[in-house]
Design a protein around this motif. Structure first.
Motif, PDB file in Angstrom:
ATOM      1  N   LEU A   1       1.028   8.178 -20.670  1.00  0.00           N
ATOM      2  CA  LEU A   1       1.020   8.898 -19.402  1.00  0.00           C
ATOM      3  C   LEU A   1      -0.392   9.352 -19.039  1.00  0.00           C
ATOM      4  O   LEU A   1      -0.844   9.162 -17.897  1.00  0.00           O
ATOM      5  N   ALA A   2      -1.100   9.948 -19.988  1.00  0.00           N
ATOM      6  CA  ALA A   2      -2.475  10.381 -19.716  1.00  0.00           C
ATOM      7  C   ALA A   2      -3.343   9.187 -19.335  1.00  0.00           C
ATOM      8  O   ALA A   2      -4.151   9.265 -18.396  1.00  0.00           O
ATOM      9  N   GLY A   3      -3.172   8.077 -20.042  1.00  0.00           N
ATOM     10  CA  GLY A   3      -3.934   6.883 -19.707  1.00  0.00           C
ATOM     11  C   GLY A   3      -3.620   6.380 -18.306  1.00  0.00           C
ATOM     12  O   GLY A   3      -4.514   5.939 -17.570  1.00  0.00           O
ATOM     13  N   ALA A   4      -2.345   6.461 -17.920  1.00  0.00           N
ATOM     14  CA  ALA A   4      -1.942   6.012 -16.582  1.00  0.00           C
ATOM     15  C   ALA A   4      -2.553   6.892 -15.497  1.00  0.00           C
ATOM     16  O   ALA A   4      -2.965   6.404 -14.438  1.00  0.00           O
ATOM     17  N   LEU A   5      -2.629   8.196 -15.753  1.00  0.00           N
ATOM     18  CA  LEU A   5      -3.230   9.106 -14.779  1.00  0.00           C
ATOM     19  C   LEU A   5      -4.725   8.806 -14.604  1.00  0.00           C
ATOM     20  O   LEU A   5      -5.259   8.863 -13.491  1.00  0.00           O
ATOM     21  N   VAL A   6      -5.397   8.468 -15.693  1.00  0.00           N
ATOM     22  CA  VAL A   6      -6.823   8.118 -15.607  1.00  0.00           C
ATOM     23  C   VAL A   6      -6.998   6.793 -14.870  1.00  0.00           C
ATOM     24  O   VAL A   6      -7.870   6.658 -13.996  1.00  0.00           O
ATOM     25  N   ALA A   7      -6.177   5.809 -15.210  1.00  0.00           N
ATOM     26  CA  ALA A   7      -6.277   4.505 -14.556  1.00  0.00           C
ATOM     27  C   ALA A   7      -6.009   4.620 -13.058  1.00  0.00           C
ATOM     28  O   ALA A   7      -6.740   4.045 -12.235  1.00  0.00           O
ATOM     29  N   GLU A   8      -4.976   5.354 -12.697  1.00  0.00           N
ATOM     30  CA  GLU A   8      -4.635   5.528 -11.284  1.00  0.00           C
ATOM     31  C   GLU A   8      -5.775   6.209 -10.534  1.00  0.00           C
ATOM     32  O   GLU A   8      -6.176   5.779  -9.438  1.00  0.00           O
ATOM     33  N   ALA A   9      -6.319   7.260 -11.125  1.00  0.00           N
ATOM     34  CA  ALA A   9      -7.406   7.989 -10.472  1.00  0.00           C
ATOM     35  C   ALA A   9      -8.644   7.116 -10.321  1.00  0.00           C
ATOM     36  O   ALA A   9      -9.305   7.130  -9.269  1.00  0.00           O
ATOM     37  N   ALA A  10      -8.971   6.351 -11.347  1.00  0.00           N
ATOM     38  CA  ALA A  10     -10.163   5.505 -11.288  1.00  0.00           C
ATOM     39  C   ALA A  10     -10.029   4.441 -10.200  1.00  0.00           C
ATOM     40  O   ALA A  10     -10.967   4.217  -9.409  1.00  0.00           O
TER      41      ALA A  10
END
Length: 301
Positions: free
Chosen positions: A261-270
Motif C-alpha cells: 500500500l505504501a509503495g502504491a501511494l508513492v507510485a501514484e504520487a510520482a
C-alpha cells in the motif's frame, strides 16, 4: 568472467551472479536472497540493533559461501539506505569487515539513482530518447532524468515502501486517516523535486524499476506497463485489504505484501506529480548498474 553483486538493502540481502565481459549483455547465472529487513531492526536511537548486526553478518557469510559455490571470481558488495542512514553505520561496516572480510561500499542516494538510470539506459537503448526513471526501494525513492548514460538530474527521497509502512501504517489494515496523512506526506516530499526535473523538459519515456513497481504492474493486469488510471483504481482496494489478502494477489509475495500500500501511494504520487500517464517496467535496476559500471572499467582485450 563470473561476477557477484552483493546488495545489502532495506528489505533483503541479495546476491546476483552473472556471466559477463565488456561489450556483452550480462547473463544471470544465479540469485540468492535472504529476507533481513534491516530497516525494522533499528533501536530507539536509530542504530541497527546488536541482533540486527549479528543477523547481517550471518547472512553475508551464507551469501559468500553461495558465491564461492557458484565460482564467482569477484564480489561487488554494497549497502543502501538502511545502512547508510543507521546511527552506527561505521561500527556496522567495521563489524562486517572484521567478521566476513567484506568491505561494504555504502552507496549514496544520488549514486543509487545514477546507477539505476545507467541500467535503464542500457536496457532501453539510445533510441528511447530522454528517460525519467523511478525506483521505489525499501528505504528510499530514486528519481533520475536525462538523455545520456549519466542523468542530468537525480534525487533520492526517504520514501521507501518499508520505511513508510513502519513509520506511518503500523496496523495491518490502516485507518483511512492514516492513509490520507501518508498520502499528503508523500506528495509534499515529491512535489519539492518536481521543479528541478520540469526544467529539463518532458521525458520520452517514464521508466519504473524495483520489486514494488513490478508487483503493482502485475496486479493491475499488465506486467510491462503500469498505468496511472489502473493504479488509482487499486490504491483504495489495497488500503482495504489485509496483508494476507494482498499476498494472494498475482505476483505479490507474503514478505512484501504489508508494504504494498505504501509503495502504491508513492507510485501514484510520482506518476501524477510528474504528469506521466504510465510507466514502462525495466527489469534492470541498481544491481545491474553496479555490474555495468564495473564492466566499463575492465580492459576490452
Amino acid at each position: 568472467m563470473r561476477l557477484g553483486v552483493l546488495d545489502v538493502g532495506s528489505n533483503t540481502v541479495h546476491l546476483l551472479v552473472v556471466d559477463a565481459h565488456p561489450g556483452a549483455r550480462p547473463l544471470p547465472a544465479h540469485s540468492h536472497k535472504a529476507e533481513l529487513r534491516l530497516a525494522e531492526l533499528l533501536d530507539d536511537s536509530g542504530a541497527i540493533s546488536a541482533k540486527g548486526v549479528t543477523r547481517l553478518v550471518s547472512v553475508i557469510k551464507d551469501v559468500l559461501q553461495a558465491a564461492e559455490d557458484k565460482g564467482v571470481e569477484e564480489v561487488l558488495p554494497f549497502a543502501t539506505s538502511a545502512v547508510r542512514e543507521a546511527a552506527n553505520a561505521d561500527a556496522v561496516l567495521e563489524t562486517v569487515r572484521e567478521q566476513t572480510g567484506i568491505e561494504l561500499s555504502v552507496v549514496t542516494g544520488d549514486e543509487e539513482a545514477r546507477l539505476t538510470f545507467l541500467a535503464a539506459r542500457r536496457w532501453f537503448g539510445w533510441s528511447a530518447g530522454k528517460l525519467r526513471v523511478l525506483d521505489i526501494g525499501g528505504g528510499s525513492l530514486e528519481i533520475a532524468h536525462g538523455l545520456d548514460e549519466i542523468p542530468d538530474a537525480a534525487a533520492s527521497l526517504p520514501l521507501g515502501a518499508g520505511r513508510l509502512t513502519a513509520g506511518w501504517l503500523p496496523d495491518p489494515v490502516p485507518d483511512p486517516e492514516e492513509v490520507r496523512a501518508l498520502r499528503r506526506h508523500v506528495r509534499a516530499e515529491i512535489a519539492r523535486t518536481v521543479g528541478d526535473f520540469a526544467r529539463l523538459g518532458a521525458p520520452d519515456h517514464t521508466v519504473a524499476t524495483s520489486k514494488t513497481f513490478k508487483q503493482l504492474a502485475r496486479i493491475t493486469g499488465n506486467p510491462r506497463v503500469l498505468t496511472l488510471d489502473a493504479l488509482r483504481e487499486w490504491v483504495p482496494k489495497l488500503a482495504a485489504m489485509t496483508p494476507a489478502q494482498r499476498a494472494a494477489l498475482p505476483g505479490v509475495s507474503a514478505s512484501r505484501a504489508p508494504q504494498l500500500l505504501a509503495g502504491a501511494l508513492v507510485a501514484e504520487a510520482a506518476l501524477e506529480l510528474f504528469e506521466a500517464a504510465e510507466a514502462e517496467l525495466c527489469p534492470w535496476a541498481l544491481r545491474e548498474g553496479v555490474i555495468l559500471r564495473r564492466l566499463d572499467h575492465l580492459p576490452t582485450v
